[in-house]
Design a protein around this motif. Structure first.
Motif, PDB file in Angstrom:
ATOM      1  N   MET A   1      16.601 -56.242   4.829  1.00 37.17           N
ATOM      2  CA  MET A   1      15.639 -55.130   4.835  1.00 37.17           C
ATOM      3  C   MET A   1      14.425 -55.501   5.666  1.00 37.17           C
ATOM      4  SD  MET A   1      15.795 -54.103   0.798  1.00 37.17           S
ATOM      5  CE  MET A   1      14.999 -52.526   0.857  1.00 37.17           C
ATOM      6  N   ASN A   2      13.894 -54.487   6.366  1.00 36.82           N
ATOM      7  CA  ASN A   2      12.634 -54.718   7.069  1.00 36.82           C
ATOM      8  C   ASN A   2      11.487 -54.461   6.080  1.00 36.82           C
ATOM      9  OD1 ASN A   2      11.969 -51.920   7.018  1.00 36.82           O
ATOM     10  ND2 ASN A   2      13.179 -51.579   8.880  1.00 36.82           N
ATOM     11  N   GLU A   3      10.269 -54.647   6.547  1.00 41.72           N
ATOM     12  CA  GLU A   3       9.098 -54.539   5.660  1.00 41.72           C
ATOM     13  C   GLU A   3       8.955 -53.130   5.068  1.00 41.72           C
ATOM     14  OE1 GLU A   3       4.301 -55.138   5.894  1.00 41.72           O
ATOM     15  OE2 GLU A   3       5.547 -56.398   7.182  1.00 41.72           O
ATOM     16  N   LYS A   4       9.159 -52.119   5.891  1.00 45.84           N
ATOM     17  CA  LYS A   4       9.037 -50.736   5.411  1.00 45.84           C
ATOM     18  C   LYS A   4      10.088 -50.426   4.343  1.00 45.84           C
ATOM     19  CE  LYS A   4       8.757 -45.972   6.924  1.00 45.84           C
ATOM     20  NZ  LYS A   4       8.757 -45.029   8.009  1.00 45.84           N
ATOM     21  N   GLU A   5      11.318 -50.887   4.569  1.00 48.84           N
ATOM     22  CA  GLU A   5      12.388 -50.671   3.587  1.00 48.84           C
ATOM     23  C   GLU A   5      12.082 -51.401   2.278  1.00 48.84           C
ATOM     24  OE1 GLU A   5      16.247 -50.069   6.540  1.00 48.84           O
ATOM     25  OE2 GLU A   5      15.568 -52.108   6.048  1.00 48.84           O
ATOM     26  N   MET A   6      11.472 -52.588   2.377  1.00 49.54           N
ATOM     27  CA  MET A   6      11.084 -53.330   1.177  1.00 49.54           C
ATOM     28  C   MET A   6      10.010 -52.585   0.391  1.00 49.54           C
ATOM     29  SD  MET A   6      11.030 -57.329   2.150  1.00 49.54           S
ATOM     30  CE  MET A   6      12.484 -58.192   2.662  1.00 49.54           C
ATOM     31  N   GLU A   7       9.046 -51.998   1.094  1.00 44.33           N
ATOM     32  CA  GLU A   7       8.000 -51.213   0.431  1.00 44.33           C
ATOM     33  C   GLU A   7       8.608 -50.024  -0.309  1.00 44.33           C
ATOM     34  OE1 GLU A   7       4.936 -50.102   3.208  1.00 44.33           O
ATOM     35  OE2 GLU A   7       4.497 -52.201   3.718  1.00 44.33           O
ATOM     36  N   GLU A   8       9.550 -49.342   0.348  1.00 43.43           N
ATOM     37  CA  GLU A   8      10.233 -48.213  -0.285  1.00 43.43           C
ATOM     38  C   GLU A   8      11.028 -48.671  -1.506  1.00 43.43           C
ATOM     39  OE1 GLU A   8      10.050 -44.861   0.300  1.00 43.43           O
ATOM     40  OE2 GLU A   8       8.393 -45.480   1.606  1.00 43.43           O
ATOM     41  N   ALA A   9      11.683 -49.812  -1.395  1.00 45.33           N
ATOM     42  CA  ALA A   9      12.459 -50.356  -2.513  1.00 45.33           C
ATOM     43  C   ALA A   9      11.551 -50.675  -3.694  1.00 45.33           C
ATOM     44  CB  ALA A   9      13.223 -51.597  -2.068  1.00 45.33           C
ATOM     45  N   LEU A  10      10.389 -51.246  -3.420  1.00 48.44           N
ATOM     46  CA  LEU A  10       9.438 -51.569  -4.489  1.00 48.44           C
ATOM     47  C   LEU A  10       8.926 -50.298  -5.169  1.00 48.44           C
ATOM     48  CD1 LEU A  10       7.515 -54.532  -2.827  1.00 48.44           C
ATOM     49  CD2 LEU A  10       9.128 -54.655  -4.750  1.00 48.44           C
ATOM     50  N   LYS A  11       8.726 -49.240  -4.388  1.00 53.27           N
ATOM     51  CA  LYS A  11       8.314 -47.956  -4.967  1.00 53.27           C
ATOM     52  C   LYS A  11       9.402 -47.420  -5.894  1.00 53.27           C
ATOM     53  CE  LYS A  11       5.257 -46.452  -1.243  1.00 53.27           C
ATOM     54  NZ  LYS A  11       5.061 -45.499  -0.136  1.00 53.27           N
ATOM     55  N   LYS A  12      10.661 -47.546  -5.481  1.00 50.17           N
ATOM     56  CA  LYS A  12      11.781 -47.090  -6.315  1.00 50.17           C
ATOM     57  C   LYS A  12      11.866 -47.897  -7.603  1.00 50.17           C
ATOM     58  CE  LYS A  12      14.635 -45.158  -2.643  1.00 50.17           C
ATOM     59  NZ  LYS A  12      15.888 -45.237  -1.902  1.00 50.17           N
ATOM     60  N   ILE A  13      11.602 -49.182  -7.510  1.00 50.68           N
ATOM     61  CA  ILE A  13      11.612 -50.039  -8.705  1.00 50.68           C
ATOM     62  C   ILE A  13      10.492 -49.618  -9.653  1.00 50.68           C
ATOM     63  CG2 ILE A  13      11.175 -52.394  -9.536  1.00 50.68           C
ATOM     64  CD1 ILE A  13      12.714 -53.368  -7.026  1.00 50.68           C
ATOM     65  N   ASP A  14       9.301 -49.360  -9.105  1.00 49.69           N
ATOM     66  CA  ASP A  14       8.187 -48.882  -9.936  1.00 49.69           C
ATOM     67  C   ASP A  14       8.540 -47.565 -10.620  1.00 49.69           C
ATOM     68  OD1 ASP A  14       6.550 -51.043  -9.427  1.00 49.69           O
ATOM     69  OD2 ASP A  14       5.377 -50.029  -7.861  1.00 49.69           O
ATOM     70  N   LEU A  15       9.124 -46.648  -9.859  1.00 53.50           N
ATOM     71  CA  LEU A  15       9.506 -45.357 -10.416  1.00 53.50           C
ATOM     72  C   LEU A  15      10.545 -45.520 -11.524  1.00 53.50           C
ATOM     73  CD1 LEU A  15       9.269 -42.277 -10.322  1.00 53.50           C
ATOM     74  CD2 LEU A  15      11.087 -42.280  -8.618  1.00 53.50           C
ATOM     75  N   ALA A  16      11.497 -46.425 -11.329  1.00 57.26           N
ATOM     76  CA  ALA A  16      12.560 -46.636 -12.313  1.00 57.26           C
ATOM     77  C   ALA A  16      12.033 -47.247 -13.603  1.00 57.26           C
ATOM     78  CB  ALA A  16      13.657 -47.515 -11.717  1.00 57.26           C
ATOM     79  N   SER A  17      10.844 -47.855 -13.567  1.00 60.23           N
ATOM     80  CA  SER A  17      10.278 -48.427 -14.784  1.00 60.23           C
ATOM     81  C   SER A  17       9.222 -47.518 -15.421  1.00 60.23           C
ATOM     82  CB  SER A  17       9.677 -49.804 -14.481  1.00 60.23           C
ATOM     83  OG  SER A  17       8.610 -49.676 -13.565  1.00 60.23           O
ATOM     84  N   ASP A  18       8.934 -46.388 -14.806  1.00 58.65           N
ATOM     85  CA  ASP A  18       7.951 -45.437 -15.323  1.00 58.65           C
ATOM     86  C   ASP A  18       8.666 -44.429 -16.225  1.00 58.65           C
ATOM     87  OD1 ASP A  18       6.078 -43.465 -15.808  1.00 58.65           O
ATOM     88  OD2 ASP A  18       5.348 -43.406 -13.749  1.00 58.65           O
ATOM     89  N   LYS A  19       8.613 -44.653 -17.533  1.00 54.49           N
ATOM     90  CA  LYS A  19       9.338 -43.799 -18.489  1.00 54.49           C
ATOM     91  C   LYS A  19       8.888 -42.340 -18.416  1.00 54.49           C
ATOM     92  CE  LYS A  19      10.528 -47.418 -21.722  1.00 54.49           C
ATOM     93  NZ  LYS A  19      10.486 -47.915 -23.079  1.00 54.49           N
ATOM     94  N   ASP A  20       7.591 -42.116 -18.229  1.00 52.90           N
ATOM     95  CA  ASP A  20       7.100 -40.736 -18.144  1.00 52.90           C
ATOM     96  C   ASP A  20       7.664 -40.029 -16.915  1.00 52.90           C
ATOM     97  OD1 ASP A  20       5.636 -41.074 -20.466  1.00 52.90           O
ATOM     98  OD2 ASP A  20       3.782 -41.584 -19.409  1.00 52.90           O
ATOM     99  N   ALA A  21       7.687 -40.734 -15.783  1.00 50.91           N
ATOM    100  CA  ALA A  21       8.226 -40.139 -14.560  1.00 50.91           C
ATOM    101  C   ALA A  21       9.718 -39.850 -14.711  1.00 50.91           C
ATOM    102  CB  ALA A  21       7.984 -41.056 -13.369  1.00 50.91           C
ATOM    103  N   LEU A  22      10.445 -40.736 -15.371  1.00 52.59           N
ATOM    104  CA  LEU A  22      11.879 -40.526 -15.584  1.00 52.59           C
ATOM    105  C   LEU A  22      12.131 -39.350 -16.520  1.00 52.59           C
ATOM    106  CD1 LEU A  22      13.080 -44.230 -15.861  1.00 52.59           C
ATOM    107  CD2 LEU A  22      13.296 -42.674 -13.914  1.00 52.59           C
ATOM    108  N   GLU A  23      11.294 -39.245 -17.564  1.00 54.48           N
ATOM    109  CA  GLU A  23      11.432 -38.119 -18.488  1.00 54.48           C
ATOM    110  C   GLU A  23      11.157 -36.803 -17.762  1.00 54.48           C
ATOM    111  OE1 GLU A  23      10.165 -36.930 -23.020  1.00 54.48           O
ATOM    112  OE2 GLU A  23       8.686 -38.017 -21.808  1.00 54.48           O
ATOM    113  N   LEU A  24      10.136 -36.782 -16.919  1.00 52.12           N
ATOM    114  CA  LEU A  24       9.817 -35.591 -16.138  1.00 52.12           C
ATOM    115  C   LEU A  24      10.967 -35.240 -15.191  1.00 52.12           C
ATOM    116  CD1 LEU A  24       7.790 -33.385 -15.395  1.00 52.12           C
ATOM    117  CD2 LEU A  24       6.789 -34.988 -13.743  1.00 52.12           C
ATOM    118  N   LYS A  25      11.580 -36.238 -14.598  1.00 53.16           N
ATOM    119  CA  LYS A  25      12.713 -36.003 -13.706  1.00 53.16           C
ATOM    120  C   LYS A  25      13.877 -35.375 -14.482  1.00 53.16           C
ATOM    121  CE  LYS A  25      15.832 -38.472 -10.587  1.00 53.16           C
ATOM    122  NZ  LYS A  25      16.207 -39.787 -10.045  1.00 53.16           N
ATOM    123  N   ARG A  26      14.175 -35.913 -15.667  1.00 50.62           N
ATOM    124  CA  ARG A  26      15.244 -35.338 -16.493  1.00 50.62           C
ATOM    125  C   ARG A  26      14.896 -33.909 -16.897  1.00 50.62           C
ATOM    126  NH1 ARG A  26      14.557 -40.221 -19.166  1.00 50.62           N
ATOM    127  NH2 ARG A  26      13.902 -39.193 -21.102  1.00 50.62           N
TER     128      ARG A  26
END
Length: 195
Positions: free
Chosen positions: A46-71
């Motif tokens: 992964m390049n740096e930009k892809e790593m930043e996007e991956a880290l954002k996805k990891i943060d989102l996956a650990s945000d229970k409120d955001a996941l509940e809102l998505k569901r």
């Protein structure tokens, strides 16, 4: 077996409700796991930009409120969301200084607080349906918010067995109702359940 009978005002909205119903059935299965897990990443390629996007996805996956809102957004259409907003506005006005009910609280109730097993959802005829459920404990989260959920999908609860009695449901407003206990029907229904 507990049940709620209802009038189907719009078939398309009943079909939307079936999506929510299927989600609620799935959530209650013992081996159920929310699909919103952290995705796998090929960090070495992964390049740096892809790593930043991956880290954002990891943060989102650990945000229970955001996941509940998505569901919530996945199974609650906008017209039902608008109905819930009106319900909570009235409820919040009643609560006054005691606090504010949040929109996602009804979804949390449906997923976790409504402690029932959803056994059956069917159309009885063109304009009537029934949902049957069971519970091993009382209280089980109550029926009011479930009635409001049905109404949000233009499914008007007309009768229920709440574990104690068969009741006709008489709606006074979009959000307020009274029970009229049906004693003879209760006796017959309880006898039938014991057989």
């Amino acid at each position: 077996m507990l049940y709620v009978k209802f009038i189907i005002e719009e078939n398309e909205k009943f079909n939307d409700f079936k999506k929510l119903y299927n989600h609620l059935v799935a959530v209650r299965k013992p081996d159920f796991d929310f699909e919103d897990e952290v995705p796998e990443f090929d960090w070495n390629n992964m390049n740096e930009k892809e790593m930043e996007e991956a880290l954002k996805k990891i943060d989102l996956a650990s945000d229970k409120d955001a996941l509940e809102l998505k569901r919530y957004k996945n199974v609650i259409p906008e017209y039902a969301n608008s109905f819930f907003k009106k319900y909570f506005q009235i409820d919040n006005d009643k609560l006054g200084n005691f606090g504010v009910q949040e929109l996602l609280s009804i979804f949390n109730y449906l997923e976790f607080g409504f402690e029932v097993d959803l056994n059956n959802l069917e159309i009885v005829n063109n304009s009537n349906g029934i949902i049957e459920f069971s519970t091993g404990n009382f209280p089980f989260g109550g029926l009011e918010r479930f009635f409001i959920t049905l109404k949000a999908f233009s499914l008007i609860p007309t009768q229920c067995f709440d574990g104690f009695s068969v009741n006709d449901i008489k709606w006074e407003t979009d959000f307020e109702y009274d029970f009229v206990e049906l004693k003879k029907e209760t006796e017959v229904y309880i006898k039938k359940q014991k057989c």
